[in-house]
Design a protein around this motif. Structure first.
Motif, PDB file in Angstrom:
ATOM      1  N   VAL A  64       0.912  -1.153   0.000  1.00  0.00           N
ATOM      2  CA  VAL A  64       0.000   0.000   0.000  1.00  0.00           C
ATOM      3  C   VAL A  64       0.952   1.204   0.000  1.00  0.00           C
ATOM      4  N   VAL A  65       1.211   1.709  -1.191  1.00  0.00           N
ATOM      5  CA  VAL A  65       2.297   2.691  -1.336  1.00  0.00           C
ATOM      6  C   VAL A  65       2.053   3.965  -0.519  1.00  0.00           C
ATOM      7  N   PHE A  66       0.782   4.316  -0.322  1.00  0.00           N
ATOM      8  CA  PHE A  66       0.479   5.525   0.473  1.00  0.00           C
ATOM      9  C   PHE A  66       1.141   5.402   1.852  1.00  0.00           C
ATOM     10  N   SER A  67       1.045   4.222   2.434  1.00  0.00           N
ATOM     11  CA  SER A  67       1.572   4.019   3.793  1.00  0.00           C
ATOM     12  C   SER A  67       3.091   3.960   3.789  1.00  0.00           C
ATOM     13  N   TYR A  68       3.644   3.217   2.826  1.00  0.00           N
ATOM     14  CA  TYR A  68       5.111   3.167   2.738  1.00  0.00           C
ATOM     15  C   TYR A  68       5.679   4.578   2.601  1.00  0.00           C
ATOM     16  N   HIS A 126     -11.530   2.048  -3.395  1.00  0.00           N
ATOM     17  CA  HIS A 126     -10.188   2.510  -3.016  1.00  0.00           C
ATOM     18  C   HIS A 126      -9.203   2.022  -4.093  1.00  0.00           C
ATOM     19  N   PRO A 127      -8.211   2.854  -4.490  1.00  0.00           N
ATOM     20  CA  PRO A 127      -7.301   2.453  -5.578  1.00  0.00           C
ATOM     21  C   PRO A 127      -6.591   1.112  -5.334  1.00  0.00           C
ATOM     22  N   GLN A 128      -6.375   0.757  -4.071  1.00  0.00           N
ATOM     23  CA  GLN A 128      -5.684  -0.502  -3.771  1.00  0.00           C
ATOM     24  C   GLN A 128      -6.497  -1.717  -4.235  1.00  0.00           C
ATOM     25  N   VAL A 129      -7.801  -1.503  -4.410  1.00  0.00           N
ATOM     26  CA  VAL A 129      -8.694  -2.629  -4.719  1.00  0.00           C
ATOM     27  C   VAL A 129      -8.564  -3.089  -6.174  1.00  0.00           C
ATOM     28  N   TRP A 130      -8.284  -2.174  -7.087  1.00  0.00           N
ATOM     29  CA  TRP A 130      -8.332  -2.529  -8.526  1.00  0.00           C
ATOM     30  C   TRP A 130      -7.470  -3.753  -8.830  1.00  0.00           C
ATOM     31  N   ASN A 197     -12.889 -11.041  -5.361  1.00  0.00           N
ATOM     32  CA  ASN A 197     -11.438 -10.876  -5.519  1.00  0.00           C
ATOM     33  C   ASN A 197     -10.851 -12.055  -6.288  1.00  0.00           C
ATOM     34  N   ASP A 198      -9.816 -11.754  -7.069  1.00  0.00           N
ATOM     35  CA  ASP A 198      -9.224 -12.771  -7.944  1.00  0.00           C
ATOM     36  C   ASP A 198      -8.638 -13.934  -7.148  1.00  0.00           C
ATOM     37  N   VAL A 199      -8.029 -13.604  -6.010  1.00  0.00           N
ATOM     38  CA  VAL A 199      -7.393 -14.657  -5.214  1.00  0.00           C
ATOM     39  C   VAL A 199      -8.216 -14.858  -3.954  1.00  0.00           C
ATOM     40  N   LYS A 200      -8.689 -16.083  -3.749  1.00  0.00           N
ATOM     41  CA  LYS A 200      -9.428 -16.367  -2.515  1.00  0.00           C
ATOM     42  C   LYS A 200      -8.366 -16.410  -1.411  1.00  0.00           C
ATOM     43  N   GLY A 201      -8.737 -16.008  -0.222  1.00  0.00           N
ATOM     44  CA  GLY A 201      -7.722 -15.945   0.842  1.00  0.00           C
ATOM     45  C   GLY A 201      -6.943 -14.630   0.780  1.00  0.00           C
ATOM     46  N   ASN A 202      -7.478 -13.681   0.001  1.00  0.00           N
ATOM     47  CA  ASN A 202      -6.884 -12.352  -0.085  1.00  0.00           C
ATOM     48  C   ASN A 202      -6.849 -11.713   1.317  1.00  0.00           C
ATOM     49  N   THR A 203      -5.684 -11.206   1.692  1.00  0.00           N
ATOM     50  CA  THR A 203      -5.512 -10.681   3.065  1.00  0.00           C
ATOM     51  C   THR A 203      -4.755  -9.364   3.026  1.00  0.00           C
ATOM     52  N   THR A 204      -5.138  -8.429   3.881  1.00  0.00           N
ATOM     53  CA  THR A 204      -4.349  -7.195   4.005  1.00  0.00           C
ATOM     54  C   THR A 204      -3.755  -7.129   5.407  1.00  0.00           C
ATOM     55  N   ARG A 205      -2.525  -6.682   5.428  1.00  0.00           N
ATOM     56  CA  ARG A 205      -1.800  -6.548   6.703  1.00  0.00           C
ATOM     57  C   ARG A 205      -1.811  -5.079   7.120  1.00  0.00           C
ATOM     58  N   PHE A 206      -2.113  -4.835   8.370  1.00  0.00           N
ATOM     59  CA  PHE A 206      -2.197  -3.472   8.905  1.00  0.00           C
ATOM     60  C   PHE A 206      -1.163  -3.281  10.011  1.00  0.00           C
TER      61      PHE A 206
END
Ligand SMILES: O=C(O)C(=O)C[C@]1(C(=O)O)C=C[C@@H](O)C=C1
Length: 313
Positions: A64-68, A126-130, A197-206
């Protein structure tokens, strides 16, 4: 009462991460903000805020480039920041991580609709979703060749759902959003398709951040530490030299990333983000940091936090 800011409005995946971090406690005031930079700015400037929750990476489409870039900017562009030699000491520190399952839905305001009945479908998210629903959107386009699909960025997934509720109806056009089921329910919208979502098990780390208080308690179990650094760029092997310090100290690296930065006239400079496992015992950490500090142009330690058990899920 503890106050935690997150990317709102309620119903975002960031909201879910905040709830998980504090075990859904009613003793926490969960405060929505309008953007990821705002989550950081609030924590830095409003002393009544205790924590901030920001997304860092997604298992399907990465950083998530915004955060980096928010972390990067604090290391390389902040003038008014404490320093000890080459070490930059940021005002914030990371104290935790959370993993949230991402199951996107296609959401509309009215009853279930057939998208092929419209000449244009405006999709908000949100742009990260595309990058997480690429194949699904391609399938839609092939299924309905006569329909134009337009992707429009929103500040968050839940904001996208709120937005479609406010859109004025235009003939032949439908406004839809991509967000989680919770956002659809909270806004009384209907789900056209779920788990898209294309990949099942899609996960985001916070990451969970707080203002640095130098009272951090390091648990005896497995911890992770995030360090950012710049190398002496004109020296061949300068990155390898830094990474070799991890090897010689028997420190196990668990991620490496980089982001570009521009300072002065020189382009093509990079900040490296390295995470490694930190166990209090068994390492000479003072020597480790000293050797790293000697090799880096600038470096910054963002905190030591417990590895969340969901990392292995
Ligand atoms: O918009 C949201 O719901 C967020 O919490 C942001 C965010 C992100 O920035 O990665 C979080 C998880 C999903 O991957 C998509 C969006």
């Amino acid at each position: 009462m503890i106050k935690a800011v997150y990317l709102g409005p309620p119903g975002t995946y960031s909201h879910q991460a905040a709830l998980q971090q504090f075990d859904y406690s009613n003793e926490v005031d969960y405060i929505p903000t309008s953007s990821i930079p705002e989550c950081i700015r609030k924590l830095e400037t409003d002393k009544s805020i205790d924590y901030s929750v920001i997304p860092l990476e997604n298992s399907t489409n990465g950083q998530v480039v915004f955060s980096y870039d928010l972390l990067r900017d604090r290391m390389v562009h902040e003038q008014d920041i404490s320093r000890k030699g080459s070490q930059v000491i940021p005002t914030l520190e990371i104290v935790g991580e959370q993993y949230v399952s991402i199951a996107h839905c296609l959401i509309a305001t009215g009853p279930k609709q057939v998208l092929g009945n419209f000449s244009k479908v405006k999709i908000y998210s949100h742009p990260q979703v595309w990058g997480q629903v690429n194949s699904y959107l391609q399938e839609l386009q092939s299924k309905f060749p006569g329909t134009t699909f337009e992707k429009i960025d929103s500040n968050s997934t839940s904001e996208a759902v709120r937005h479609i509720l406010k859109c004025e109806r235009q003939t032949g056009v439908i406004d839809v959003a991509i967000a989680g089921e919770v956002a659809a329910k909270l806004n009384q919208c209907s789900v056209i398709a779920s788990n898209i979502n294309d990949v099942k098990g899609n996960t985001t780390r916070f990451l969970i951040l707080q203002r640095r208080n130098n009272r951090q308690i390091v648990s005896k179990s497995l911890n992770v530490s995030l360090m950012t650094f710049t190398t002496k760029q004109d020296d061949p092997g300068s990155l390898v030299d830094v990474l070799t310090i991890l090897k010689t100290h028997g420190v196990n690296m668990c991620s490496i990333n980089s982001r570009p930065y521009n300072r002065g006239k020189q382009k093509w400079q990079y900040v490296f983000f390295v995470e490694y496992y930190y166990q209090k015992e068994g390492h000479n950490w003072d020597a480790f940091y000293k050797e790293l500090g000697d090799l880096c142009s600038e470096w910054c330690l963002w905190g030591i936090f417990p590895r969340n058990a969901n990392y292995y899920a």
